[in-house]
Design an enzyme around this catalytic site. Sequence first.
Site, mmCIF file in Angstrom:
data_model
loop_
_atom_site.group_PDB
_atom_site.id
_atom_site.type_symbol
_atom_site.label_atom_id
_atom_site.label_comp_id
_atom_site.label_asym_id
_atom_site.label_seq_id
_atom_site.Cartn_x
_atom_site.Cartn_y
_atom_site.Cartn_z
ATOM 1 N N GLY A 31 0.831 -1.209 0.000
ATOM 2 C CA GLY A 31 0.000 0.000 0.000
ATOM 3 C C GLY A 31 0.862 1.255 0.000
ATOM 4 O O GLY A 31 1.883 1.297 0.664
ATOM 5 N N ARG A 52 13.341 10.179 -2.787
ATOM 6 C CA ARG A 52 14.228 11.312 -3.046
ATOM 7 C C ARG A 52 15.467 11.237 -2.158
ATOM 8 O O ARG A 52 16.593 11.466 -2.616
ATOM 9 C CB ARG A 52 13.447 12.596 -2.773
ATOM 10 N N ARG A 84 1.119 -5.016 -5.794
ATOM 11 C CA ARG A 84 1.202 -6.284 -5.068
ATOM 12 C C ARG A 84 1.597 -7.315 -6.119
ATOM 13 O O ARG A 84 1.191 -7.212 -7.269
ATOM 14 C CB ARG A 84 -0.132 -6.603 -4.406
ATOM 15 N N GLY A 126 5.468 -2.037 3.757
ATOM 16 C CA GLY A 126 5.007 -2.575 5.036
ATOM 17 C C GLY A 126 5.607 -3.945 5.308
ATOM 18 O O GLY A 126 6.561 -4.365 4.638
ATOM 19 N N ASP A 127 5.037 -4.662 6.262
ATOM 20 C CA ASP A 127 5.687 -5.910 6.674
ATOM 21 C C ASP A 127 5.662 -7.001 5.607
ATOM 22 O O ASP A 127 6.574 -7.824 5.542
ATOM 23 C CB ASP A 127 5.162 -6.401 8.028
ATOM 24 N N GLY A 128 4.652 -7.008 4.735
ATOM 25 C CA GLY A 128 4.643 -7.960 3.619
ATOM 26 C C GLY A 128 5.846 -7.733 2.711
ATOM 27 O O GLY A 128 6.565 -8.676 2.345
ATOM 28 N N THR A 148 3.855 3.137 5.619
ATOM 29 C CA THR A 148 2.447 2.729 5.707
ATOM 30 C C THR A 148 1.735 3.707 6.642
ATOM 31 O O THR A 148 2.333 4.179 7.607
ATOM 32 C CB THR A 148 2.280 1.279 6.227
ATOM 33 N N ASP A 163 -0.649 2.969 8.598
ATOM 34 C CA ASP A 163 -1.216 2.285 9.769
ATOM 35 C C ASP A 163 -0.334 2.320 11.019
ATOM 36 O O ASP A 163 -0.809 2.049 12.109
ATOM 37 C CB ASP A 163 -1.509 0.817 9.435
ATOM 38 N N ASP A 194 1.766 0.163 11.869
ATOM 39 C CA ASP A 194 1.663 -1.168 12.479
ATOM 40 C C ASP A 194 2.969 -1.953 12.363
ATOM 41 O O ASP A 194 2.954 -3.156 12.131
ATOM 42 C CB ASP A 194 0.513 -1.952 11.823
ATOM 43 N N ARG A 228 -7.093 -2.086 10.230
ATOM 44 C CA ARG A 228 -7.738 -3.396 10.293
ATOM 45 C C ARG A 228 -7.289 -4.164 11.534
ATOM 46 O O ARG A 228 -8.057 -4.876 12.144
ATOM 47 C CB ARG A 228 -7.413 -4.200 9.030
ATOM 48 N N GLY A 247 -11.363 15.213 19.514
ATOM 49 C CA GLY A 247 -12.335 15.286 20.600
ATOM 50 C C GLY A 247 -13.534 14.380 20.405
ATOM 51 O O GLY A 247 -14.680 14.789 20.634
HETATM 52 P P1 ATP Z 1 0.653 -2.698 3.467
HETATM 53 O O1 ATP Z 1 0.144 -3.894 4.213
HETATM 54 O O2 ATP Z 1 0.984 -1.551 4.350
HETATM 55 O O3 ATP Z 1 -0.179 -2.358 2.304
HETATM 56 P P2 ATP Z 1 2.768 -4.487 2.742
HETATM 57 O O4 ATP Z 1 4.155 -4.257 2.307
HETATM 58 O O5 ATP Z 1 2.590 -5.262 4.010
HETATM 59 O O6 ATP Z 1 2.078 -3.078 2.828
HETATM 60 P P3 ATP Z 1 1.710 -6.680 1.151
HETATM 61 O O7 ATP Z 1 0.689 -6.636 0.093
HETATM 62 O O8 ATP Z 1 1.497 -7.539 2.340
HETATM 63 O O9 ATP Z 1 1.942 -5.152 1.554
HETATM 64 O O10 ATP Z 1 3.109 -7.119 0.492
HETATM 65 C C1 ATP Z 1 3.632 -6.479 -0.638
HETATM 66 C C2 ATP Z 1 4.315 -7.471 -1.536
HETATM 67 O O11 ATP Z 1 5.411 -8.078 -0.849
HETATM 68 C C3 ATP Z 1 3.443 -8.630 -1.990
HETATM 69 O O12 ATP Z 1 2.606 -8.299 -3.061
HETATM 70 C C4 ATP Z 1 4.496 -9.647 -2.399
HETATM 71 O O13 ATP Z 1 5.026 -9.352 -3.671
HETATM 72 C C5 ATP Z 1 5.594 -9.411 -1.352
HETATM 73 N N1 ATP Z 1 5.472 -10.389 -0.269
HETATM 74 C C6 ATP Z 1 4.644 -10.352 0.799
HETATM 75 N N2 ATP Z 1 4.776 -11.451 1.562
HETATM 76 C C7 ATP Z 1 5.708 -12.213 0.962
HETATM 77 C C8 ATP Z 1 6.304 -13.493 1.240
HETATM 78 N N3 ATP Z 1 5.954 -14.204 2.320
HETATM 79 N N4 ATP Z 1 7.253 -13.946 0.391
HETATM 80 C C9 ATP Z 1 7.615 -13.246 -0.688
HETATM 81 N N5 ATP Z 1 7.092 -12.053 -1.021
HETATM 82 C C10 ATP Z 1 6.156 -11.537 -0.216
#
Ligand code: ATP
Length: 324
Positions: free
Chosen positions: A11, A21, A72, A102-104, A126, A128, A130, A172, A186
């Site tokens: 996201g 930058r 994604r 983010g963490d993904g 992000t 959030d 989080d 979420r 407030g």
């Molecule tokens: P946010 O949750 O804030 O939108 P995020 O970085 O957590 O951001 P995700 O959609 O969870 O977003 O992950 C972004 C991309 O990271 C995924 O589309 C995928 O390409 C990669 N990714 C996430 N998890 C894995 C995993 N376990 N192994 C390999 N790639 C991953």
Amino acid sequence: IKKIGVLTSGGDSPGMNAAIRSVVRTCAYMKVDCVGIYRGYQGMIEGDFKPMDARSVNNIINKGGTILKSARCDDFRTPEGRKKAYEQLQAEGIDAFVVIGGDGSFTGAMVFNQEYHFPIIGIPGTIDNDIFGTSNTVGFDTAMNTVVDVIDKIRDTASSHNRLFFVEVMGRDVGHIALNVGVGAGAEEILIPEANRGLERLLESLKRSKKSGKSSSIVVVAEGDKIGKSVFELKEYVEEHLPIYDVRVSVLGHMQRGGSPSCYDRVLASRMGVKAVESLLEGQTNFMVGIQNNKIILTPISKAIKGHTKIDKELIRVSEIMTT
Ligand code: ATP
């Protein structure tokens, strides 16, 4: 390290451009090449690269979203996809990357590092907030300001009509935005995933507030609050059990992710970008850059992914006192 890639993934959040930058300009300052990787890991797999110099990031610090685009990418979750990405990076001569997301996105980078021993550093981007290992993520401050601004506007109309508004904000799994904007704007009540205060308390509080002569009420609800009802169901519930109120719902949605980043987020992103590049050049890898007590620090990316951000108990207490 001679050439560093930079990408935004997952996201988007306001301030990502300021982070890009900063990475690009720090590379220029340190005299290493920098390459923009478009559309996150998808662009990495497809070799969607563009060399970036200090001038290529003119006039972006104030812009929301991300000039590199984000995506994604399911292919990156597979070994075959990551192999393609590695081959593309090799072909371009990129020997490290900074991922803003983010963490993904960090999990993907970590898996990639384990497979190919490829140096990576993460910058948390992000709204959030989080992510463990940093008190603020890039975009969180802007999102809070955006939401407070909107709630102030909703309050104007709410008080003109003696209405009760349920305002749903993003979050979420975590209630950082809801709790902060609830206190900042407030709100009458704040419903967050970390604390379920129950429907009874909500009704009591609304009754009390009506009795005390308040002309309007705002209840801030995080998407993932644990009360078990959507904002629309909450509206119905209150209308049924407390017919004294004219209830409205406002779901803020994606507007919370947009807009020009706040000064805080621009400065934070600039500081994190410098630290990310410097760390890679010092031979550090598998870290996330964070901020704690106004110091820029590194946290192992594995910890950043697994750790839980704890909601601020003191702020919950403040919110309870403010809503009595
Ligand atoms: P946010 O949750 O804030 O939108 P995020 O970085 O957590 O951001 P995700 O959609 O969870 O977003 O992950 C972004 C991309 O990271 C995924 O589309 C995928 O390409 C990669 N990714 C996430 N998890 C894995 C995993 N376990 N192994 C390999 N790639 C991953």
